[in-house]
Design a protein around this motif. Sequence first.
Motif, mmCIF file in Angstrom:
data_model
loop_
_atom_site.group_PDB
_atom_site.id
_atom_site.type_symbol
_atom_site.label_atom_id
_atom_site.label_comp_id
_atom_site.label_asym_id
_atom_site.label_seq_id
_atom_site.Cartn_x
_atom_site.Cartn_y
_atom_site.Cartn_z
ATOM 1 N N VAL A 142 0.842 -1.202 0.000
ATOM 2 C CA VAL A 142 0.000 0.000 0.000
ATOM 3 C C VAL A 142 0.874 1.249 0.000
ATOM 4 C CG1 VAL A 142 -2.005 -1.093 1.069
ATOM 5 C CG2 VAL A 142 -0.232 -0.093 2.531
ATOM 6 N N ASP A 143 2.120 1.117 -0.427
ATOM 7 C CA ASP A 143 3.040 2.246 -0.409
ATOM 8 C C ASP A 143 2.505 3.441 -1.200
ATOM 9 O OD1 ASP A 143 4.802 0.914 1.197
ATOM 10 O OD2 ASP A 143 6.348 0.608 -0.332
ATOM 11 N N ASP A 144 1.890 3.177 -2.346
ATOM 12 C CA ASP A 144 1.387 4.290 -3.158
ATOM 13 C C ASP A 144 0.273 5.037 -2.437
ATOM 14 O OD1 ASP A 144 -0.305 2.073 -3.363
ATOM 15 O OD2 ASP A 144 -0.893 2.518 -5.438
ATOM 16 N N LYS A 145 -0.586 4.327 -1.745
ATOM 17 C CA LYS A 145 -1.684 4.956 -1.018
ATOM 18 C C LYS A 145 -1.159 5.714 0.206
ATOM 19 C CE LYS A 145 -4.964 1.447 -2.561
ATOM 20 N NZ LYS A 145 -5.646 2.336 -3.521
ATOM 21 N N LEU A 146 -0.174 5.150 0.873
ATOM 22 C CA LEU A 146 0.439 5.840 2.006
ATOM 23 C C LEU A 146 1.068 7.152 1.555
ATOM 24 C CD1 LEU A 146 2.174 2.802 3.738
ATOM 25 C CD2 LEU A 146 0.265 4.101 4.670
ATOM 26 N N ALA A 147 1.757 7.112 0.422
ATOM 27 C CA ALA A 147 2.412 8.318 -0.082
ATOM 28 C C ALA A 147 1.394 9.382 -0.453
ATOM 29 C CB ALA A 147 3.286 7.969 -1.290
ATOM 30 N N ALA A 148 0.283 8.969 -1.040
ATOM 31 C CA ALA A 148 -0.750 9.936 -1.428
ATOM 32 C C ALA A 148 -1.343 10.622 -0.204
ATOM 33 C CB ALA A 148 -1.842 9.237 -2.231
ATOM 34 N N CYS A 149 -1.629 9.869 0.832
ATOM 35 C CA CYS A 149 -2.193 10.470 2.048
ATOM 36 C C CYS A 149 -1.167 11.355 2.749
ATOM 37 C CB CYS A 149 -2.678 9.387 2.995
ATOM 38 S SG CYS A 149 -4.106 8.444 2.398
ATOM 39 N N ALA A 150 0.069 10.890 2.792
ATOM 40 C CA ALA A 150 1.118 11.664 3.470
ATOM 41 C C ALA A 150 1.332 13.011 2.804
ATOM 42 C CB ALA A 150 2.421 10.872 3.495
ATOM 43 N N ALA A 151 1.158 13.080 1.491
ATOM 44 C CA ALA A 151 1.392 14.321 0.759
ATOM 45 C C ALA A 151 0.223 15.293 0.857
ATOM 46 C CB ALA A 151 1.668 14.008 -0.716
ATOM 47 N N THR A 152 -0.956 14.812 1.209
ATOM 48 C CA THR A 152 -2.144 15.660 1.261
ATOM 49 C C THR A 152 -2.063 16.606 2.446
ATOM 50 O OG1 THR A 152 -3.438 13.864 0.276
ATOM 51 C CG2 THR A 152 -4.667 15.641 1.337
ATOM 52 N N PRO A 153 -2.312 17.898 2.241
ATOM 53 C CA PRO A 153 -2.232 18.844 3.363
ATOM 54 C C PRO A 153 -3.233 18.509 4.463
ATOM 55 C CG PRO A 153 -2.249 20.004 1.261
ATOM 56 C CD PRO A 153 -2.564 18.575 0.963
ATOM 57 N N VAL A 154 -2.875 18.904 5.684
ATOM 58 C CA VAL A 154 -3.757 18.701 6.823
ATOM 59 C C VAL A 154 -5.111 19.363 6.556
ATOM 60 C CG1 VAL A 154 -4.127 19.314 9.244
ATOM 61 C CG2 VAL A 154 -1.899 18.452 8.501
ATOM 62 N N GLY A 155 -6.171 18.622 6.803
ATOM 63 C CA GLY A 155 -7.524 19.125 6.546
ATOM 64 C C GLY A 155 -8.454 17.974 6.209
ATOM 65 N N ASP A 156 -9.643 18.301 5.735
ATOM 66 C CA ASP A 156 -10.661 17.291 5.482
ATOM 67 C C ASP A 156 -10.232 16.274 4.429
ATOM 68 O OD1 ASP A 156 -12.250 18.554 7.337
ATOM 69 O OD2 ASP A 156 -13.518 19.569 5.864
ATOM 70 N N ALA A 157 -9.550 16.740 3.387
ATOM 71 C CA ALA A 157 -9.152 15.816 2.322
ATOM 72 C C ALA A 157 -8.141 14.799 2.840
ATOM 73 C CB ALA A 157 -8.572 16.588 1.135
ATOM 74 N N ARG A 158 -7.240 15.251 3.707
ATOM 75 C CA ARG A 158 -6.246 14.335 4.274
ATOM 76 C C ARG A 158 -6.932 13.301 5.172
ATOM 77 N NH1 ARG A 158 -0.631 14.575 5.286
ATOM 78 N NH2 ARG A 158 0.051 13.435 7.144
ATOM 79 N N THR A 159 -7.844 13.760 6.009
ATOM 80 C CA THR A 159 -8.554 12.844 6.894
ATOM 81 C C THR A 159 -9.329 11.812 6.082
ATOM 82 O OG1 THR A 159 -8.777 14.625 8.521
ATOM 83 C CG2 THR A 159 -10.183 12.704 8.804
ATOM 84 N N GLN A 160 -9.986 12.245 5.009
ATOM 85 C CA GLN A 160 -10.737 11.323 4.158
ATOM 86 C C GLN A 160 -9.805 10.319 3.496
ATOM 87 O OE1 GLN A 160 -14.332 11.297 3.729
ATOM 88 N NE2 GLN A 160 -13.616 9.261 3.095
ATOM 89 N N CYS A 161 -8.618 10.759 3.112
ATOM 90 C CA CYS A 161 -7.645 9.856 2.485
ATOM 91 C C CYS A 161 -7.271 8.723 3.436
ATOM 92 C CB CYS A 161 -6.397 10.644 2.064
ATOM 93 S SG CYS A 161 -5.205 9.677 1.107
ATOM 94 N N TRP A 162 -7.000 9.082 4.697
ATOM 95 C CA TRP A 162 -6.645 8.044 5.666
ATOM 96 C C TRP A 162 -7.838 7.130 5.937
ATOM 97 C CZ3 TRP A 162 -1.827 7.257 5.864
ATOM 98 C CH2 TRP A 162 -0.879 8.277 5.933
ATOM 99 N N ALA A 163 -9.042 7.691 5.982
ATOM 100 C CA ALA A 163 -10.228 6.857 6.200
ATOM 101 C C ALA A 163 -10.416 5.874 5.043
ATOM 102 C CB ALA A 163 -11.464 7.732 6.371
ATOM 103 N N ASP A 164 -10.206 6.338 3.827
ATOM 104 C CA ASP A 164 -10.318 5.451 2.662
ATOM 105 C C ASP A 164 -9.257 4.353 2.711
ATOM 106 O OD1 ASP A 164 -12.420 6.998 1.763
ATOM 107 O OD2 ASP A 164 -11.224 8.120 0.311
ATOM 108 N N LEU A 165 -8.055 4.712 3.160
ATOM 109 C CA LEU A 165 -6.998 3.704 3.278
ATOM 110 C C LEU A 165 -7.367 2.667 4.339
ATOM 111 C CD1 LEU A 165 -4.228 2.509 2.729
ATOM 112 C CD2 LEU A 165 -3.262 4.168 4.333
ATOM 113 N N ASP A 166 -7.929 3.129 5.440
ATOM 114 C CA ASP A 166 -8.364 2.210 6.491
ATOM 115 C C ASP A 166 -9.333 1.178 5.918
ATOM 116 O OD1 ASP A 166 -9.443 1.016 8.820
ATOM 117 O OD2 ASP A 166 -9.253 2.866 9.967
ATOM 118 N N LYS A 167 -10.319 1.633 5.151
ATOM 119 C CA LYS A 167 -11.294 0.722 4.565
ATOM 120 C C LYS A 167 -10.643 -0.228 3.565
ATOM 121 C CE LYS A 167 -15.407 2.448 3.650
ATOM 122 N NZ LYS A 167 -16.491 3.344 3.149
ATOM 123 N N TYR A 168 -9.704 0.293 2.797
ATOM 124 C CA TYR A 168 -8.995 -0.566 1.835
ATOM 125 C C TYR A 168 -8.217 -1.662 2.565
ATOM 126 C CZ TYR A 168 -5.890 -1.975 -1.968
ATOM 127 O OH TYR A 168 -5.198 -2.707 -2.907
#
Length: 632
Positions: free
Chosen positions: A559-585
């Motif tokens: 899941v390295d690609d997904k981790l990198a995408a979330c890590a790069a997203t600025p702090v805020g709603d989009a970042r939180t949603q990215c981590w939530a989507d990764l959790d579900k994946y």
Amino acid sequence: MKKAARLVAVVGVLAIIAAACGGDDGGGATGATGTGASGATGETGAIPTGGTVHLAAVGDVSSAFDPQKEYYQLSFEYFKCCLLRTLYSTNGFPVDEGGSDLLPDIAAGDPEVSDDGLTWTFTLKTGVYYAPPLDSIQVTAQDIIRAMEREADPKASAGGYSFYYSAIEGFDDFGAGDADSISGLSAPDDQTLVVKVTAPTGDLGWRFAMPAAAPIPPNPDDPSARLGVAEGHTKDFGRFLVATGPYMFEGADQMDFSVPAKDQQPAAGYIPGRQIVLVRNPSWDPATDELRPAYADRLEATIGGNENDLYNKVETGDLDYVLDAVPPADVLQKYATDPDLQGFMTTYPQNAVSYMSMNLAVAPFDDIHVRKAVNLAIDKAGGRQLAGGPLTGTNAGHIFPNGLLNNLLVDYNPYATPDDGGSTELAMAEMAQSKYDTDGDGVCDDPSCKDILAITSTTAPAPQAAQLWADNLKPLGITLDVKELQTTTMYAKCYTLTERIPLCLAVGWIQDYPDAYTFGPPLFGSESLYPACCNYSALGATADQLTEWGYGITSVPSVDDKLAACAATPVGDARTQCWADLDKYLMEEVVPWAPRSFTNINEIYSANIVNHSFDEFGGMTALDHLAVAPAS
């Protein structure tokens, strides 16, 4: 990120929260939700100021308050609440009161970030001064660079978390002695700090909220000292801290930095192994600090003692709060059931998770249907009872604690079973789809399912919980060979992938700061594979690595690609949603774990305390929010 150092923190936190970053709750503690968020009086009325809060700690701070190497929950709180200010911080409240919001502290506002995410410009407030004896010195951007240079020094930061700053251009080169400066750090003027990173790092503000990034003042008596007042104090800098927060060590004003480091006398207020005394910092200006109320005039902590004795003193009012101990089960029961005491205990959810980790490169756990069957089979409710009942936590239906995801997944549980007791029927239906169940009867008939090595802790109730999990899995044709190990040994074997451990039954993790990044890469990224720590499931391992480590299976998910995408997203709603989507994946498409519980922390206060709050950042009571009743 090199996470091996985190194991040190794991062991220390175990004694405090019973299950968290590397802590062990013995199996699936579950239970209550948070109460009393704003304390006995709330923080909307008149809260008394002044007085002394009497504290106690069972053990000492492991690295003597050195912000560059201290990686321990209690010292994080001392730094944040009281001694050190950083570019950004939090308000000392729980998540539902904004406690996980990143707010300006020394910074004047939000940073300016370049379009490519690689250059961050921070503007500092004016009027932030150091405590005596350096009360004439204003904090500047160069002081933060000084702290980063010390953090890059592997001797000064030994046992710490310098890996968080490797994202800064030139940080590792400077630490290795291959550069004369950290190329990614510059101070165009006293109030401007420019940070260049090697890849988009959306949570850089959080990293500059950690104690290691707190400013270190220059030495006015030795301008050539590159590390300022920290020069010559590689091993004992914590005893020579010059505060920026509302408190300082008693006697710090008497420190003399004009003499050689070996002849300097530390502040009298911290005597390792004996006491910690904090008094007001006269340089602290609340007009520049909206985050710390600092109600009490003085915080006194004794070090050493027995948990039962200390909690008896809290009940009698001789102590106000115990800093580093889990209340014994009989004490919790007493406060939970006695109407006269119930008002003096609060229960808060922590950003911590306990779980069963499966190694995806070991049969039969290379089969996702087996991994799903394990999730459906385990009795989380039974684990809760073994761990102490409802006060200890809530059943975990996914991976990242809800406080890190702004409750986006609070109702998400893809492996729900009646009353969280596990379901043999559902688990067998999943096992029937596995390649290891050749006749489709829901029972594994492959030899790999027999006598699977599963390791757990010797600390009760882990052995009892292990027996529960073994009984849960037996109807699926999975039998466990449980080995009980000392907690530190258990963790070492889990992340040492050359050991090829199929199941780690009683592991856990806690945040470093309120962002899911502190869970994602260290637990699921290839950068945290052995010999680093703590990716126990082997996610992201290459075929060459698996072959080198002696595995017959040579392909696992990544899941390295997904981790990198979330890590790069600025702090805020989009970042939180990215981590939530990764959790579900992870829960549905990878299934590396069987999550068991999101742990709680139970805090007990004396009747002297009239205001308190839970600090989401520190994961414990916010010491600056403690207020005592005025003397009668």
